[in-house]
Design an enzyme around this catalytic site. Structure first.
Site, PDB file in Angstrom:
ATOM      1  N   SER A 227      42.257  41.038  48.165  1.00  0.00           N
ATOM      2  CA  SER A 227      41.059  41.534  47.495  1.00  0.00           C
ATOM      3  C   SER A 227      39.898  40.551  47.457  1.00  0.00           C
ATOM      4  CB  SER A 227      41.403  41.973  46.068  1.00  0.00           C
ATOM      5  OG  SER A 227      42.305  43.062  46.101  1.00  0.00           O
ATOM      6  N   THR A 228      40.092  39.312  47.897  1.00  0.00           N
ATOM      7  CA  THR A 228      38.938  38.404  48.020  1.00  0.00           C
ATOM      8  C   THR A 228      37.912  38.986  48.983  1.00  0.00           C
ATOM      9  OG1 THR A 228      40.006  37.140  49.808  1.00  0.00           O
ATOM     10  CG2 THR A 228      40.341  36.367  47.542  1.00  0.00           C
TER      11      THR A 228
END
Length: 534
Positions: A227-228
């Site tokens: 999710s970065t």
């Protein structure tokens, strides 16, 4: 294919390597090598044993069996040991044995032992660089005209020590298989610290090839960083004109794409605004934004961010990202890449791309060399300045109210995003639901971003396996330690909080007392707005 090494003049004499402040990282000194010419050692068995006993006393660090083997070797020449001290050499001379040979050698010393081992590198028996800067700058370090000119790196020993220390502590605590991290100046692209664990002692690298400690996880290992990536997808959609309003809402019910099913780990149960998508880390909403962009726009942005090429910087140990094959980059790939799955990059890729995301939108390749003060490195614009400003605000909110709360280094106005991804199975097909890569990618201070910090812990096995509680605390502790060194002052009043007024009404603060807009107003002596609490 391995890159060819440049030819060198004299690999046994090398210039010093220093950090950005002149601290010595690698230097050469004169040492001795001891060798035996067994056929010239004449004497009775008792005399040979006495010689061996004397050598054992002089060289306590050397194996007695190795010394005996060299003395009784049936060849013409045999090294007993390399890199012995001058006083040991003098004691051996006094033995008066003509069958022993002492040779002067230029040896390499790494005073900080294993600190920044993968970045600095090491030299082999032949004196040539075998990794890191030592290998990448072989010609420069052995150029006779530059032997008295130290090679200055962008790295800061103090920042490097803090990063390695905190990663190692978390890795040990959670019995993880490895860790990696990067600290980067977002204005110049300078790498202030680059860590890969487990590490090794550059003075005694041993047989490293194939060992876990040999691989540079920060520049060579490629990972799905989860999710970065969501911040990139939102920024791409904004820059493409596909997110004209921050109050647009996205439903978050599971969506099916072929045999895949995309859902949120912690669904909110109501449609999310654009900032809420990042704050609460919605896979579904981010996938819908990626769908709007399509493959061509997505691939073009990833290419601009360096995500399609080898890791940037001067090191030769660099990994190439893993992306879908051109004939297999369909809708499912577009959606999953949108939230950081189906694409694998190095932590250095992530740090460089995050620098562009937060610094106003300018991409500058990472560099391991010190940039002279006042020098502006060229770059290319990948995001509009307005887009970068909005993303900085969202990243701040993701730490205050979202999945990154355990990364909040109080007073330093940090922002960032968690990333938890399942590890790919060893045979390369499917994912192991029991093993994770946990990452936190963030920056500080968000009112005027200056530094990006990436913290990655590979396969934690004790306690939580989620990035928020594994990598987030590492980020927080690193920021607390390096901010004073880098001249970033804490502000506990809230006066330096970034202006997030553009998000008023688009999310509900978890704790109204920590709402950055309310904090700014209170610090300025302004009355709270209706509904705010002091």
């Amino acid at each position: 294919m391995q890159r060819a090494r440049p030819a060198v003049a004299n690999p046994n004499i090398r210039a010093e390597i220093v950090d950005r402040n002149g601290v010595t990282l690698a230097s050469s000194f004169e040492a001795y090598a001891l060798a035996a010419r067994p056929r010239d050692i004449i004497g009775t068995p008792e005399e040979k044993e006495a010689l061996i006993a004397a050598l054992i006393r002089i060289l306590p660090e050397r194996s007695p069996d190795a010394i005996r083997s060299a003395i009784y070797h049936d060849g013409k020449f045999r090294y007993i040991t390399r890199r012995i001290l001058p006083e040991q050499a003098e004691a051996i001379r006094r033995l008066g044995e003509p069958g022993l040979t002492l040779e002067r050698e230029a040896e390499r010393l790494y005073p900080h032992v294993g600190l920044a081992a993968h970045l600095v590198g090491y030299t082999g028996i032949d004196g040539r660089g075998e990794g890191g800067i030592e290998r990448a700058f072989e010609a420069r370090l052995t150029d006779p005209a530059k032997l008295d000119q130290p090679l200055a790196l962008s790295m800061d020993v103090r920042v490097q020590q803090a990063l390695e220390s905190e990663l190692k502590a978390q890795m040990d605590l959670q019995k993880a298989s490895g860790a990696a991290g990067v600290v980067m100046d977002v204005r110049t692209g300078e790498v202030l610290a680059l860590a890969s664990l487990p590490a090794f002692d550059s003075n005694r690298p041993g047989g490293l090839v194939g060992m876990p400690s040999h691989m540079n996880r920060a520049t060579l290992g490629v990972y799905e960083l989860g999710s970065t990536f969501k911040g990139f997808t939102i920024a791409m959609a904004m820059d493409s004109g596909l997110l004209p309003r921050m109050d647009e809402r996205f439903s978050t019910g599971p969506i099916a794409v072929g045999r895949q099913r995309i859902s949120d780990s912690h669904p909110k149960g109501y449609p999310l605004t654009v900032p809420e998508t990042l704050i609460y880390s919605s896979n579904v909403a981010t996938a819908k934004m990626a769908e709007r962009m399509g493959r061509q726009r997505q691939e073009a942005f990833l290419r601009e961010l360096g995500m399609m090429d080898r890791a940037p910087g001067e090191l030769l140990e660099t990994g190439r990202p893993l992306t879908p094959a051109p004939n297999n980059w369909g809708l499912a790939s577009v959606l999953t890449i949108g939230f950081g799955h189906g694409i694998a990059v190095t932590p250095l890729h992530l740090a460089t791309a995050y620098s562009a995301l937060v610094n106003g939108g300018i991409y500058r390749p990472a560099t391991m060399l010190k940039v002279p003060e006042g020098t502006e490195r060229p770059g290319r614009r990948v995001f509009q300045e307005r887009t970068s400003h909005y993303l900085n605000g969202m990243l701040r909110l993701a730490v205050l109210d979202g999945t990154g709360r355990q990364a909040d280094a109080e007073g330093y106005r940090v922002g960032g995003k968690t990333g938890t991804a399942e590890k790919v199975l060893e045979h390369g097909r499917g994912y192991d639901k029991r093993r994770n890569i946990t990452t936190f990618a963030g920056a500080f201070p968000m009112d005027n971003p200056r530094y990006v910090v990436i913290a990655m812990v590979d396969d934690p096995t004790v306690g939580s396996r989620m990035a928020g509680s594994v990598a987030g605390p590492v980020f927080k502790r690193v920021v607390n330690r390096i901010a004073p060194v880098l001249g970033v002052a804490p502000d506990m009043t809230g006066a330096s909080e970034p202006d997030l007024s553009m998000f008023e009404g688009l999310y509900k603060p978890r704790d109204p007392k920590r709402d950055p807009n309310a904090m700014r107003r209170a610090a300025a002596g302004l009355p709270p707005l209706e509904g705010e609490q002091h």
